[in-house]
Design an enzyme around this catalytic site. Structure first.
Site, PDB file in Angstrom:
ATOM      1  CB  CYS A   1      -0.563  -0.321   1.281  1.00  0.00           C
ATOM      2  SG  CYS A   1      -0.311  -0.243   2.948  1.00  0.00           S
TER       3      CYS A   1
HETATM    4  N1  LIG Z   1      -4.293  -3.953   5.044  1.00  0.00           N
HETATM    5  C1  LIG Z   1      -4.250  -3.208   4.382  1.00  0.00           C
HETATM    6  O1  LIG Z   1      -4.390  -2.342   4.081  1.00  0.00           O
HETATM    7  C2  LIG Z   1      -3.063  -4.010   2.762  1.00  0.00           C
HETATM    8  C3  LIG Z   1      -2.413  -3.298   2.199  1.00  0.00           C
HETATM    9  C4  LIG Z   1      -1.822  -3.488   0.853  1.00  0.00           C
HETATM   10  C5  LIG Z   1      -1.467  -5.297   1.181  1.00  0.00           C
HETATM   11  N2  LIG Z   1      -1.869  -6.184   2.259  1.00  0.00           N
HETATM   12  C6  LIG Z   1      -1.685  -7.642   2.189  1.00  0.00           C
HETATM   13  O2  LIG Z   1      -2.575  -8.407   2.318  1.00  0.00           O
HETATM   14  C7  LIG Z   1      -2.894  -9.409   2.978  1.00  0.00           C
HETATM   15  C8  LIG Z   1      -3.774  -9.362   3.627  1.00  0.00           C
HETATM   16  O3  LIG Z   1      -3.837  -7.991   4.796  1.00  0.00           O
HETATM   17  P1  LIG Z   1      -5.049  -8.336   5.337  1.00  0.00           P
HETATM   18  O4  LIG Z   1      -5.026  -7.033   6.225  1.00  0.00           O
HETATM   19  O5  LIG Z   1      -6.092  -8.596   4.854  1.00  0.00           O
HETATM   20  O6  LIG Z   1      -4.868  -9.153   6.845  1.00  0.00           O
HETATM   21  P2  LIG Z   1      -5.486  -9.982   7.417  1.00  0.00           P
HETATM   22  O7  LIG Z   1      -7.271  -8.625   7.918  1.00  0.00           O
HETATM   23  O8  LIG Z   1      -5.203 -10.328   9.037  1.00  0.00           O
HETATM   24  O9  LIG Z   1      -6.781 -10.943   6.775  1.00  0.00           O
HETATM   25  C9  LIG Z   1      -5.728 -12.204   6.539  1.00  0.00           C
HETATM   26  C10 LIG Z   1      -6.547 -13.184   6.403  1.00  0.00           C
HETATM   27  O10 LIG Z   1      -5.675 -14.085   5.782  1.00  0.00           O
HETATM   28  C11 LIG Z   1      -6.372 -15.545   6.528  1.00  0.00           C
HETATM   29  N3  LIG Z   1      -4.823 -16.298   7.007  1.00  0.00           N
HETATM   30  C12 LIG Z   1      -3.868 -15.791   8.279  1.00  0.00           C
HETATM   31  N4  LIG Z   1      -2.963 -16.647   7.914  1.00  0.00           N
HETATM   32  C13 LIG Z   1      -3.029 -17.686   7.104  1.00  0.00           C
HETATM   33  C14 LIG Z   1      -2.840 -18.695   6.671  1.00  0.00           C
HETATM   34  N5  LIG Z   1      -0.988 -19.619   7.334  1.00  0.00           N
HETATM   35  N6  LIG Z   1      -3.203 -19.483   5.854  1.00  0.00           N
HETATM   36  C15 LIG Z   1      -4.407 -19.540   4.916  1.00  0.00           C
HETATM   37  N7  LIG Z   1      -4.494 -18.044   5.382  1.00  0.00           N
HETATM   38  C16 LIG Z   1      -4.478 -17.126   6.191  1.00  0.00           C
HETATM   39  C17 LIG Z   1      -6.865 -15.043   7.606  1.00  0.00           C
HETATM   40  O11 LIG Z   1      -7.872 -15.955   7.468  1.00  0.00           O
HETATM   41  P3  LIG Z   1      -7.867 -17.349   8.988  1.00  0.00           P
HETATM   42  O12 LIG Z   1      -6.840 -17.142  10.042  1.00  0.00           O
HETATM   43  O13 LIG Z   1      -8.779 -17.518   9.536  1.00  0.00           O
HETATM   44  O14 LIG Z   1      -7.049 -18.506   7.894  1.00  0.00           O
HETATM   45  C18 LIG Z   1      -7.538 -13.919   7.041  1.00  0.00           C
HETATM   46  O15 LIG Z   1      -8.415 -14.776   6.406  1.00  0.00           O
HETATM   47  C19 LIG Z   1      -1.392  -9.149   3.785  1.00  0.00           C
HETATM   48  O16 LIG Z   1      -0.592  -9.763   3.001  1.00  0.00           O
HETATM   49  C20 LIG Z   1      -1.014  -7.652   3.833  1.00  0.00           C
HETATM   50  O17 LIG Z   1       0.154  -7.769   3.779  1.00  0.00           O
HETATM   51  C21 LIG Z   1      -3.186  -5.566   3.195  1.00  0.00           C
END
Ligand SMILES: NC(=O)c1ccc[n+]([C@@H]2O[C@H](COP(=O)([O-])OP(=O)(O)OC[C@H]3O[C@@H](n4cnc5c(N)ncnc54)[C@H](OP(=O)(O)O)[C@@H]3O)[C@@H](O)[C@H]2O)c1
Length: 328
Positions: free
Chosen positions: A143
């Site tokens: 981001c």
């Molecule tokens: N938030 C932002 O603004 C943003 C921006 C750019 C990129 N990102 C990237 O996008 C990704 C998701 O971010 P987020 O903010 O949505 O995170 P989040 O809210 O913490 O959600 C993470 C998701 O991944 C699942 N998960 C976690 N560990 C896992 C594993 N080992 N295997 C399979 N599923 C798993 C979780 O569900 P369960 O644990 O129930 O499986 C949950 O659905 C990250 O890599 C982050 O760096 C985020």
């Protein structure tokens, strides 16, 4: 087009589903969560009630039946899915950091070993469109690097130093509660974090270098009490001064054909919920101040991921993404 979202219970996963409701051909058929398998999706994402009847599942990669999969999972988790899905002919957009950097830079920056590395297009379409078109796999950028790179790109070649100062909303940290994101620590407050060591700096350096820049690049992020948005002030120090008229023309020309980059005074509210990056630039001679605003969950994550999917699948680049921001 059948879509699987791995990590659908998180913020980025929820945002993918919200945006894909408006897509002409994409149909989300699989939404995974390990902890919430069996739970109706709208119990976690109540804003999506009435838009989806999905229930979270936790299938093995072999059981995922989709044309495109989004990996909205933490780094190191994505690398356990990407290669397996690709080998089954499923196109993949990875929202994590696992494929954004060369292997050695990734391992050094994240302090982990990459178990399934392959090079991938870096999905800022405004800079890497040709590589993303028809690609089977795209690494969706971070981001901060999205907003920062777009702010500095037109001047990258002319700068000797670029200093990025970003303010981010709290959803950038994902939905896992922590002391940092605890309301009394965030509300009515602003503070810097990882002053000189944020991992996204590596992507910013990579992208400016790709644009022919030899500039030294610095980055300090700040957490501000909003849910969404990243405002980045780029201080771009030039070898030779540029007048306001020249620098403004450079920016307008650079982004002339870009639907998602608007040359106007940036504010978080104007881009909130949308895939737009608003930016504007002001000259002080040898110092140019360029400011960009994006929604971290849309242009900074899920919206840009859909933009990339559209390119990978030969669809209109803005399919599903034409919504305006929300002001006030
Ligand atoms: N938030 C932002 O603004 C943003 C921006 C750019 C990129 N990102 C990237 O996008 C990704 C998701 O971010 P987020 O903010 O949505 O995170 P989040 O809210 O913490 O959600 C993470 C998701 O991944 C699942 N998960 C976690 N560990 C896992 C594993 N080992 N295997 C399979 N599923 C798993 C979780 O569900 P369960 O644990 O129930 O499986 C949950 O659905 C990250 O890599 C982050 O760096 C985020």
């Amino acid at each position: 087009m059948k879509i699987a979202i791995i990590g659908a219970s998180g913020y980025a996963g929820g945002e993918l589903i919200r945006l894909l409701v408006h897509h002409s051909t994409a149909d989300v058929v699989c939404a995974t969560s390990r902890k919430l398998a069996g739970t109706p999706l709208d119990q976690v994402h109540p804003h999506l009630k009435g838009f989806t009847n999905l229930t979270f599942t936790n299938p093995g990669t072999d059981a995922i039946d989709a044309d495109v999969a989004f990996l909205a999972v933490p780094h190191t988790a994505a690398m356990t899915y990407a290669g397996k899905l690709l080998s089954r002919g499923i196109k993949v957009v990875d929202l994590s950091a696992d494929y954004r950097l060369p292997k050695d830079v990734y391992e050094k920056t994240y302090g982990v070993t990459h178990s399934d590395y392959f090079p991938a297009p870096y999905g800022i379409p405004e800079l890497h469109r040709k590589e993303c078109i028809n690609a089977p796999f795209v690494a969706n950028p971070g981001c901060f690097p999205t907003g920062a790179t777009l702010a500095a790109a037109p001047l990258a070649r002319y700068a000797h130093t670029v200093i990025f100062d970003s303010k981010t909303g709290v959803s950038g940290a994902g939905d896992n509660p922590s002391a940092t994101t605890h309301y009394p620590n965030v509300g009515d407050n602003i503070g810097p974090y990882k002053w000189t060591t944020h991992r996204h700096l590596a992507e910013m350096k990579q992208e400016l270098a790709t644009l022919g820049s030899k500039a030294r690049v610095y980055f300090t992020p700040h957490l501000v009490p909003v849910n969404r948005g990243i405002l980045t002030t780029a201080h771009i120090l030039l070898n030779e001064p540029l007048e306001q008229k020249e620098v403004e023309k450079l920016y307008r020309d650079f982004y002339r054909d870009e639907y998602f980059v608007r040359y106007q005074k940036p504010s978080l509210a104007a881009v909130r919920g949308s895939n737009f990056c608003d930016l504007m630039v002001e000259s002080e001679g040898e110092r140019i101040v360029a400011v960009s605003a994006i929604d971290n969950l849309v242009k900074g994550a899920s919206g840009q991921a859909i933009q990339n999917m559209n390119l990978m699948c030969g669809l209109k680049e803005n399919d599903g993404l034409i919504g305006a921001g929300m002001l006030p």
